[in-house]
Motif scaffolding. Structure first.
Motif, PDB file in Angstrom:
ATOM      1  N   LEU A 166       0.844  -1.200   0.000  1.00 51.49           N
ATOM      2  CA  LEU A 166       0.000   0.000   0.000  1.00 51.49           C
ATOM      3  C   LEU A 166       0.881   1.253   0.000  1.00 51.49           C
ATOM      4  O   LEU A 166       0.624   2.216  -0.722  1.00 51.49           O
ATOM      5  CB  LEU A 166      -0.913   0.009   1.234  1.00 51.49           C
ATOM      6  CG  LEU A 166      -2.072  -0.990   1.210  1.00 51.49           C
ATOM      7  CD1 LEU A 166      -2.651  -1.174   2.616  1.00 51.49           C
ATOM      8  CD2 LEU A 166      -3.168  -0.525   0.251  1.00 51.49           C
ATOM      9  N   VAL A 167       1.946   1.211   0.813  1.00 46.90           N
ATOM     10  CA  VAL A 167       2.850   2.367   0.877  1.00 46.90           C
ATOM     11  C   VAL A 167       3.575   2.531  -0.462  1.00 46.90           C
ATOM     12  O   VAL A 167       3.763   3.639  -0.947  1.00 46.90           O
ATOM     13  CB  VAL A 167       3.869   2.208   2.033  1.00 46.90           C
ATOM     14  CG1 VAL A 167       4.869   3.363   2.020  1.00 46.90           C
ATOM     15  CG2 VAL A 167       3.152   2.153   3.378  1.00 46.90           C
ATOM     16  N   ARG A 180      -9.648   2.529   2.566  1.00 49.50           N
ATOM     17  CA  ARG A 180      -9.932   3.693   3.418  1.00 49.50           C
ATOM     18  C   ARG A 180      -8.640   4.188   4.021  1.00 49.50           C
ATOM     19  O   ARG A 180      -7.678   3.437   4.156  1.00 49.50           O
ATOM     20  CB  ARG A 180     -10.849   3.268   4.588  1.00 49.50           C
ATOM     21  CG  ARG A 180     -12.315   3.284   4.267  1.00 49.50           C
ATOM     22  CD  ARG A 180     -13.160   3.244   5.550  1.00 49.50           C
ATOM     23  NE  ARG A 180     -12.858   2.094   6.396  1.00 49.50           N
ATOM     24  CZ  ARG A 180     -13.302   0.874   6.145  1.00 49.50           C
ATOM     25  NH1 ARG A 180     -14.041   0.631   5.078  1.00 49.50           N
ATOM     26  NH2 ARG A 180     -13.004  -0.125   6.960  1.00 49.50           N
ATOM     27  N   GLY A 181      -8.625   5.450   4.428  1.00 51.15           N
ATOM     28  CA  GLY A 181      -7.466   6.010   5.106  1.00 51.15           C
ATOM     29  C   GLY A 181      -6.585   6.802   4.156  1.00 51.15           C
ATOM     30  O   GLY A 181      -6.889   6.940   2.970  1.00 51.15           O
ATOM     31  N   VAL A 201      -0.158  10.421  -1.038  1.00 54.92           N
ATOM     32  CA  VAL A 201      -0.009   9.527  -2.194  1.00 54.92           C
ATOM     33  C   VAL A 201      -1.222   8.605  -2.349  1.00 54.92           C
ATOM     34  O   VAL A 201      -1.386   7.950  -3.381  1.00 54.92           O
ATOM     35  CB  VAL A 201       1.291   8.690  -2.104  1.00 54.92           C
ATOM     36  CG1 VAL A 201       2.515   9.590  -2.238  1.00 54.92           C
ATOM     37  CG2 VAL A 201       1.356   7.883  -0.808  1.00 54.92           C
ATOM     38  N   ASP A 202      -2.042   8.519  -1.293  1.00 58.14           N
ATOM     39  CA  ASP A 202      -3.252   7.686  -1.373  1.00 58.14           C
ATOM     40  C   ASP A 202      -4.211   8.197  -0.300  1.00 58.14           C
ATOM     41  O   ASP A 202      -3.856   8.238   0.882  1.00 58.14           O
ATOM     42  CB  ASP A 202      -2.886   6.208  -1.110  1.00 58.14           C
ATOM     43  CG  ASP A 202      -4.056   5.261  -1.351  1.00 58.14           C
ATOM     44  OD1 ASP A 202      -5.206   5.739  -1.420  1.00 58.14           O
ATOM     45  OD2 ASP A 202      -3.817   4.037  -1.450  1.00 58.14           O
ATOM     46  N   ASP A 203      -5.396   8.632  -0.745  1.00 58.50           N
ATOM     47  CA  ASP A 203      -6.381   9.058   0.260  1.00 58.50           C
ATOM     48  C   ASP A 203      -7.662   8.239   0.130  1.00 58.50           C
ATOM     49  O   ASP A 203      -8.734   8.660   0.523  1.00 58.50           O
ATOM     50  CB  ASP A 203      -6.668  10.558   0.157  1.00 58.50           C
ATOM     51  CG  ASP A 203      -7.265  10.931  -1.200  1.00 58.50           C
ATOM     52  OD1 ASP A 203      -7.568  10.019  -2.000  1.00 58.50           O
ATOM     53  OD2 ASP A 203      -7.436  12.138  -1.456  1.00 58.50           O
ATOM     54  N   GLY A 204      -7.510   7.055  -0.436  1.00 56.52           N
ATOM     55  CA  GLY A 204      -8.673   6.175  -0.590  1.00 56.52           C
ATOM     56  C   GLY A 204      -9.403   6.427  -1.895  1.00 56.52           C
ATOM     57  O   GLY A 204     -10.206   5.596  -2.325  1.00 56.52           O
TER      58      GLY A 204
END
Ligand code: ADP
Length: 359
Positions: A50-51, A59-60, A69-72
């Motif tokens: 995910l990272v 989610r998250g 870089v990822d807000d869901g």
């Protein structure tokens, strides 16, 4: 925490009915090394992917160096996250030489700068003269060093390492692990290491996150997670541990091996005894008995059955020889104190608030 090297904020990822990462929250300071440890299937690799951006969160939010870089919903591609990746299989390009492999992430640079950086990194990993070789001409340890040089050469904001030493034999493994940690520290590169090996986690991490079933069960520095585990699972996973019932003793708490502190809070508690905590002396009227012995090189680990029937282990010098069946007095090693942990998933512990008072 927007300025931190990495901020994982309430991140969840499920595969069908399997919640692989369950509401995880952790941040990494600049230049910090975090070891992510836990049994197989607890979600370590999923969290790392995910990272890395190889998976998207359900989610998250994930931020790297302050950048989301990822807000869901919006997900930044892996190649735009400025991360270095090293996996167990070291995934070098087989048709490229060592130097070409290291130069791969430097394609945007001019030739002379690229060549200069490439030899700099090969020198740093001790392979300065290996540039013209192909991956199949290297040992496993050398391939892993090339993979590391390739990942570090573009000066990533964050390194992600997934079981990077698992394919190396034990001696080489400790050496390469030391080299890698030294290199990450020398370059001030923050990193997340995934491992299922608690010794490796304790040796590499500034902090250790112990995962279980998709969640981080304890996060702390290595001495904290080893010597002050909060749960029975963490105590058992991070090292050899025996568990003893706790009884109320006046205002305090007592085990068969001595008193201990029991912090406030809910849940049944048990005491953790590690082999280095316990010693014994032969005594005809001793209340404990030696029921097992295992030679482990530097120490011999004896199994003792205490008067109550509880089992503990005691690590002793190889000079101590005691036969099975010997009656002994068991005691804590001077200066050692047992810790109490929440016995979260079994019913064998006594609830401190309800256990019987020996008076
Ligand atoms: P670990 O790295 O700790 O061994 P993983 O993150 O690989 O654990 O897996 C966590 C859980 O998610 C496991 O139950 C695993 O079977 C499941 N899982 C991982 N990847 C996938 C996938 N691509 N599809 C379905 N299930 C997966």
């Amino acid at each position: 925490m927007t300025g931190s090297a990495l901020a994982i904020d309430h991140v969840t990822k499920a595969f069908g009915a399997t919640v692989a990462v369950d509401d995880v929250e952790v941040t990494l300071a600049d230049a910090e090394l975090l070891a992510l440890v836990g049994p197989s299937g607890c979600g370590k690799s999923t969290l790392l992917r995910l990272v890395a951006g190889l998976l998207a969160a359900d989610r998250g939010t994930i931020r790297i160096g302050g950048t989301t870089v990822d807000d869901g919903t919006r997900v930044v591609d892996p190649e735009r996250r400025h991360i270095g990746l090293v996996f167990q299989e070291h995934a070098l390009f087989p048709h490229l030489t060592v130097a070409q492999n290291v130069a791969f992430g430097l394609r945007s640079l001019g030739r002379s700068e690229r060549d200069g950086r490439c030899s700099h990194w090969l020198d740093l990993v001790g392979l300065g003269s290996y540039g013209r070789r192909y991956p199949h001409e290297l040992s496993g340890g050398e391939r892993q060093r090339v993979a590391l040089a390739r990942a570090l050469a573009p000066a990533p904001r964050l390194m992600l390492l997934d079981e990077p030493f698992a394919s190396l034999d034990p001696n080489l493994r400790a050496q390469i692990r030391g080299d890698v940690v030294e290199l990450l520290r020398a370059t001030g590169t923050p990193a997340v290491f995934v491992t299922h090996d608690q010794v490796e986690a304790l040796a590499t991490g500034d902090r250790v996150a112990v995962m279980r079933a998709g969640r981080i069960e304890q996060l702390g520095d290595p001495t904290e997670v080893f010597h002050r585990p909060r749960t029975r699972f963490v105590a058992g996973f991070m090292g050899d541990a025996s568990f003893l019932p706790i009884a109320r003793d006046g205002g305090g708490a007592m085990t068969e091996l001595g008193p201990l502190d029991v912090p406030d809070g809910n849940g049944e508690r048990v005491a953790v005894a590690r082999p280095d905590d316990v010693t014994f002396e032969p005594a005809d009227a001793g209340t404990a008995e030696i029921v097992g012995a295992e030679f482990r090189g530097p120490v011999r680990v004896y199994t003792l059955r205490l008067a109550s029937g509880a089992i503990v282990h005691s690590a002793r010098s190889h000079l101590v020889r005691a036969e099975l069946g010997t009656r002994v007095d068991a005691a804590l090693v001077a200066g050692h104190r047992l810790v109490a942990v929440v016995d979260e998933h079994t019913a064998t512990g006594l609830d401190f608030d309800t256990c019987s008072d020996p008076d």
